[in-house]
Design an enzyme around this catalytic site. Sequence first.
Site, mmCIF file in Angstrom:
data_model
loop_
_atom_site.group_PDB
_atom_site.id
_atom_site.type_symbol
_atom_site.label_atom_id
_atom_site.label_comp_id
_atom_site.label_asym_id
_atom_site.label_seq_id
_atom_site.Cartn_x
_atom_site.Cartn_y
_atom_site.Cartn_z
ATOM 1 N N SER A 50 -17.021 -31.944 2.047
ATOM 2 C CA SER A 50 -16.751 -32.897 3.139
ATOM 3 C C SER A 50 -17.858 -32.837 3.788
ATOM 4 O O SER A 50 -18.965 -33.291 3.490
ATOM 5 C CB SER A 50 -15.437 -32.393 3.661
ATOM 6 O OG SER A 50 -14.672 -33.742 4.096
ATOM 7 N N ASP B 21 -8.639 -38.103 -3.802
ATOM 8 C CA ASP B 21 -9.177 -38.018 -2.315
ATOM 9 C C ASP B 21 -8.931 -39.322 -1.396
ATOM 10 O O ASP B 21 -9.635 -40.389 -1.716
ATOM 11 C CB ASP B 21 -10.491 -37.814 -2.680
ATOM 12 C CG ASP B 21 -10.972 -37.042 -1.182
ATOM 13 O OD1 ASP B 21 -11.934 -36.372 -1.161
ATOM 14 O OD2 ASP B 21 -10.438 -37.364 -0.138
ATOM 15 N N HIS C 125 -8.457 -34.257 -1.426
ATOM 16 C CA HIS C 125 -9.660 -33.674 -0.591
ATOM 17 C C HIS C 125 -9.888 -32.419 -0.787
ATOM 18 O O HIS C 125 -10.894 -31.825 -0.847
ATOM 19 C CB HIS C 125 -9.415 -34.408 0.522
ATOM 20 C CG HIS C 125 -10.935 -34.370 1.379
ATOM 21 N ND1 HIS C 125 -12.141 -34.734 1.266
ATOM 22 C CD2 HIS C 125 -11.338 -33.376 2.521
ATOM 23 C CE1 HIS C 125 -13.014 -34.409 2.166
ATOM 24 N NE2 HIS C 125 -12.452 -33.622 2.812
#
Length: 730
Positions: free
Chosen positions: A585, A673, A705
């Site tokens: 991320s 995601d 995610h």
Amino acid sequence: MNSQVVTNPEDIARLYRELSLFPSLSRADVGPVVTSQYGGKYSNIYTEWSQRDLDRNENVNFCRQYIVFHDDKSVVYSGASGNCTEIKGELQSKDSPSGDMKAVVRECTIKGEDKQFLEIWSKNIKMKSINLTALKKHGKVYEDDQFGCLVWSHSETHLLYVAERKRPKAKSFFQSESPELSSIGDEEETVSSEEKETVKGEQFVFHEDWGEGLVGKSCPVLCVLDIEGDNVSVLEGVPDNISPGQAFWAPGDTGVVFVGWLHEPFRCGLKFCPNRSSSLYYVDLTGGKCEQLTSGTSAVSSPRLSPDQCRIVYLECAVFGPHMQCSRLCMFDWYTKKTSVVVDVVNRPGEDGFTGIYSSQLSRQCWSADSQRVIVSCPQRSRKDLLMVDTSTGSVTSLTSKSDVGCWCLLNIERDLMVVSCSSPNCPPRLRVGFLPPRDSQEELVWVTLEDSQMLPEIDWQILTFTPPPEQDNSQYPGLDFEALLIKPKEVKDGVKLPLIVTPHGGPHSVFVADWFLYSSVLCRMGFAVLMVNYRGSTGYGQDNILSLPGNVGTQDVKDVQFAVESVLKGDEFDMQKVAVSGGSHGGFLACHLIGQYPGFYKACVSRNPVTNLASMIGSTDIPDWCMVEAGFDYTTDCLPDPAVWEQMLNKSPIRYVTQVQTPVLLTLGEDDKRVPSKQGIEYYRALQAKKVPVRLLWYPGNNHSLSKVDAESDGFMNIALWIIQHLWK
Ligand SMILES: CSCC[C@H](NC=O)C(=O)N[C@@H](C)C(=O)N[C@@H](CO)C(=O)O
């Protein structure tokens, strides 16, 4: 190869299988005090755990119970009562306050149809099993931590829970009427009520939900089961512009208190976003009137009623801005209706070392028996400690800062008996209990281990502190330092320099605390050192630390990580020709920045669901505000695309440096995601392909995610380990 790294895939898989067996603790409940005829007292401790099952490809949940003999202020003796039992199909469960009954929300499939039941168990009998699906009063019950709850009324006659609002059945304008339902001549029309409610043209209406981790959760409603009457009612009076959750019974069961999140003009991602406009509300059950208890100008969460039912503590932070911030601990006095700040935001830690409260959720029970103190487990720099807050003075005392355990999580506290999970990078979670000493007493807190775990002697860990060089100081927030966790093999053969894997966390406003990390532990057992960097902008170091990053992403955070790496490489423990970088991320954003801004320095890169282009992300993510804020702009819900803003966003994104990349990149993407759409990774993948940089993309269907399902996590690890080995030793 002069190294001690395990490189054989079978050996790596064996190590992963061995270390993935350690379960994590997800819940603990303390049963009522039972007094024997001889005056001895004991309580049952019910615990729930989660463990990866690589063969079944799922996380298995199970429970185990313990008996704690005590005298209300110290543990006399304790032990497990029976073995583990796998829990299947239970969405939620909760014992009644007296312990006489247990409520269970169960999901099961009958003749191919998913159904939900609300069960009431008493002693050895399932007293009731209410088919919630058949009742058609609401949609699916919420089992998440964001909105969900399952709460007995103090009277033990009602149950409160949250479910999706019932949506009328939709049908096409061209769907033929089913003949038995239409009236012919004088026949009584026998249209079912559901048919009456059916609407046409609504089949394909878009229903926005609350984003990542809350997919399909759009309009929660508060539901009450009257146990004696066997009937479920959906609470009325909740304002139309808010989504209610985290509800509990008001003193005397007069009504329900809950958090309401504003969902106008539209919903944004709520998971890991405690900065969404929200307030505490109270619905009175008799009149149905709804009262807003807090200002509505902030973001609130985790309301918790004191045992004497006089006060409610809750967390509060600013709306919008950085997604994770230093919170205030606030209190609402039920009788004066006044709110107060018990612990304020800490901009800079003081002499006492307290850095502020960083938590998006208080434990389900957190009050001391005297209704004077609250226990909070939250990050304090690179540790997670138990903090005792005196609600009348606001004083904060750490109960665990002197401990050699790096991570303490409060699972529950009942009548001052605390149940905690404690862990470190070389020690998986252990279950401990201990009585909170009386207020103002000098008695020592004694912990008793109910379930020990295996310390891994081969793993060494330490916390390193870094002060950025003057040229990298932040002029608006000067003098900030940062830290990193260094995890490495305890034994290193003579002459061997360790390969190093650099791991910046995501967020960016989150933090690596000295907890048990499966990936880092296996990599360490393989012979790697792992440097987990808490760059400036991390939570747990004061609000200024957090505020120093927005607008400086792609520079300050990148430089902090590189400074930490180069500082560590100055020693002769590590092989600077064998350094890899891995992140997810925003951590993936940093990994891609590092290989672009320091070409050739990193010999391998792994990037999980990375942010690669803020400008292209803002239109497809569930957190558009995050893109604006981290790029240094204020966000408003009516903001529209602006070329100047997009230019800034592009300049701060890793894609800008892709032409400089030489490092082979492994991308791992989750198909579902909503937080960082997979197109971000694919955009970077294509740019690398065009540049003929070695790149491999792993695509995980059914994963979001976090890529935390057993298949993605285990396959991801094997590919990450082999990718790093392949490119560090080529
Ligand atoms: C727990 S911090 C999450 C902060 C942020 N919340 C909402 O915006 C967020 O989700 N950021 C992502 C871009 C991110 O970096 N997520 C991290 C941390 O959860 C990750 O590793 O997925």
